[in-house]
Design a protein around this motif. Structure first.
Motif, short mmCIF file in Angstrom:
data_model
loop_
_atom_site.label_atom_id
_atom_site.label_comp_id
_atom_site.label_asym_id
_atom_site.label_seq_id
_atom_site.Cartn_x
_atom_site.Cartn_y
_atom_site.Cartn_z
N LEU A 1 0.87 4.16 -2.77
CA LEU A 1 0.57 5.55 -2.41
C LEU A 1 1.74 6.47 -2.75
O LEU A 1 1.53 7.59 -3.23
CB LEU A 1 0.22 5.66 -0.93
CG LEU A 1 -1.12 5.02 -0.54
CD1 LEU A 1 -1.27 5.00 0.97
CD2 LEU A 1 -2.28 5.74 -1.20
N MET B 1 1.63 10.23 -2.14
CA MET B 1 0.87 10.28 -0.90
C MET B 1 1.42 9.34 0.15
O MET B 1 2.20 8.44 -0.16
CB MET B 1 -0.59 9.91 -1.17
CG MET B 1 -1.33 10.93 -1.96
SD MET B 1 -3.08 10.52 -1.95
CE MET B 1 -3.59 11.48 -3.34
N GLY C 1 -6.09 -0.13 -4.82
CA GLY C 1 -6.01 -0.88 -3.57
C GLY C 1 -6.70 -2.22 -3.65
O GLY C 1 -6.22 -3.22 -3.11
N LEU D 1 -7.70 5.41 -6.28
CA LEU D 1 -6.88 4.76 -5.26
C LEU D 1 -7.57 3.51 -4.72
O LEU D 1 -6.93 2.50 -4.46
CB LEU D 1 -6.56 5.73 -4.12
CG LEU D 1 -5.61 6.87 -4.46
CD1 LEU D 1 -5.52 7.85 -3.29
CD2 LEU D 1 -4.24 6.36 -4.86
N ARG D 2 -8.88 3.59 -4.58
CA ARG D 2 -9.64 2.41 -4.12
C ARG D 2 -9.49 1.25 -5.11
O ARG D 2 -9.28 0.11 -4.71
CB ARG D 2 -11.12 2.76 -4.00
CG ARG D 2 -11.54 3.16 -2.66
CD ARG D 2 -13.06 3.00 -2.54
NE ARG D 2 -13.45 3.44 -1.23
CZ ARG D 2 -14.13 4.54 -0.98
NH1 ARG D 2 -14.53 5.31 -1.96
NH2 ARG D 2 -14.44 4.87 0.24
N HIS E 1 -2.48 10.52 4.23
CA HIS E 1 -3.24 11.22 3.18
C HIS E 1 -4.41 10.34 2.72
O HIS E 1 -5.54 10.82 2.58
CB HIS E 1 -2.35 11.54 1.97
CG HIS E 1 -1.24 12.48 2.28
ND1 HIS E 1 0.04 12.28 1.85
CD2 HIS E 1 -1.21 13.63 2.99
CE1 HIS E 1 0.82 13.27 2.26
NE2 HIS E 1 0.07 14.10 2.97
N TYR E 2 -4.11 9.07 2.48
CA TYR E 2 -5.15 8.14 2.04
C TYR E 2 -6.24 8.02 3.10
O TYR E 2 -7.43 8.07 2.78
CB TYR E 2 -4.54 6.76 1.74
CG TYR E 2 -5.55 5.75 1.29
CD1 TYR E 2 -6.01 5.75 -0.02
CD2 TYR E 2 -6.06 4.79 2.16
CE1 TYR E 2 -6.95 4.81 -0.44
CE2 TYR E 2 -6.99 3.86 1.75
CZ TYR E 2 -7.43 3.88 0.44
OH TYR E 2 -8.37 2.96 0.03
N TRP F 1 0.83 -1.20 0.00
CA TRP F 1 0.00 0.00 0.00
C TRP F 1 0.86 1.25 0.00
O TRP F 1 0.61 2.19 -0.74
CB TRP F 1 -0.93 0.01 1.21
CG TRP F 1 -2.22 -0.69 0.94
CD1 TRP F 1 -2.47 -2.02 1.08
CD2 TRP F 1 -3.41 -0.11 0.44
NE1 TRP F 1 -3.76 -2.29 0.72
CE2 TRP F 1 -4.37 -1.13 0.33
CE3 TRP F 1 -3.79 1.19 0.11
CZ2 TRP F 1 -5.65 -0.91 -0.12
CZ3 TRP F 1 -5.07 1.41 -0.34
CH2 TRP F 1 -5.99 0.37 -0.45
N MET G 1 -10.15 8.82 2.54
CA MET G 1 -11.18 7.79 2.76
C MET G 1 -12.18 8.24 3.82
O MET G 1 -13.39 8.05 3.65
CB MET G 1 -10.51 6.48 3.21
CG MET G 1 -9.80 5.73 2.11
SD MET G 1 -10.94 5.07 0.89
CE MET G 1 -11.75 3.80 1.84
N HIS H 1 1.78 7.81 -6.06
CA HIS H 1 0.83 8.91 -6.23
C HIS H 1 1.23 10.12 -5.39
O HIS H 1 0.44 11.06 -5.23
CB HIS H 1 -0.58 8.45 -5.84
CG HIS H 1 -1.16 7.47 -6.81
ND1 HIS H 1 -0.96 6.11 -6.69
CD2 HIS H 1 -1.89 7.64 -7.92
CE1 HIS H 1 -1.57 5.50 -7.68
NE2 HIS H 1 -2.14 6.40 -8.44
N ILE I 1 -9.76 9.48 -4.99
CA ILE I 1 -10.00 8.41 -4.03
C ILE I 1 -10.63 7.20 -4.71
O ILE I 1 -10.34 6.06 -4.36
CB ILE I 1 -10.82 8.89 -2.80
CG1 ILE I 1 -10.72 7.86 -1.66
CG2 ILE I 1 -12.27 9.12 -3.13
CD1 ILE I 1 -9.35 7.64 -1.13
#
Length: 157
Positions: free
Chosen positions: A42, A47, A124, A120-121, A51-52, A38, A56, A45, A117
């Protein structure tokens, strides 16, 4: 599986069987591997996990105050300032004055933040898919049920 040198077929280090006999050790090892994957994603990106977590949380709450956000993502309120400032500079969140208390700001995702987001989801979910790829759908479901139960009896008391 590991070869005689303690490495997987992909070259990753593998703990010896004595350590793999411990459920706690396996949970810690796999948790660390998940965090590494993870964090790498991140970082690509620009991050951090904080930040994530902030994105979220805002996606779920829609709007909140900076102090509450800090509490929910497990960051000291003083350190949350840099997290919020970064996200605002990136155009991912918006701060507005709280009409109920002019001294405070409310924070919400911007339109760009909602796009980011969502991406990113998806990424992930790919990481999770990759980690669970060797399990059948029934095994994945059973693992999830067991982890939920373990969470309930240890964390969510």
């Amino acid at each position: 599986m590991a070869d005689e040198g303690g490495r997987s077929e992909k070259g990753a280090p593998v703990p010896p069987p004595e350590l793999r006999a411990s459920t706690g050790y396996l949970l810690a090892w796999l948790g660390a591997e998940s965090r590494r994957r993870w964090a790498r994603m991140l970082a690509e990106h620009g991050m951090t996990p904080h930040h994530y977590g902030a994105l979220m949380t805002l996606d779920n709450l829609k709007t909140t105050h900076q102090q509450r956000l800090a509490e929910l993502i497990g960051v000291d309120p003083r350190n949350a300032v840099s997290v919020v400032d970064f996200l605002e500079r990136q155009g991912l969140i918006e701060r507005t004055r709280d009409p109920a208390d002019r001294r405070r700001h409310t924070i919400a995702l911007s339109a760009e933040g909602r796009v980011v987001i969502a991406g990113l989801r998806r990424t992930g979910e790919g990481i999770e898919q990759d980690m669970l790829d060797g399990l059948t759908s029934d095994e994945r479901a059973a693992l999830h049920v067991l982890l939920q139960r373990l969470f309930e009896v240890t964390i969510d008391r």
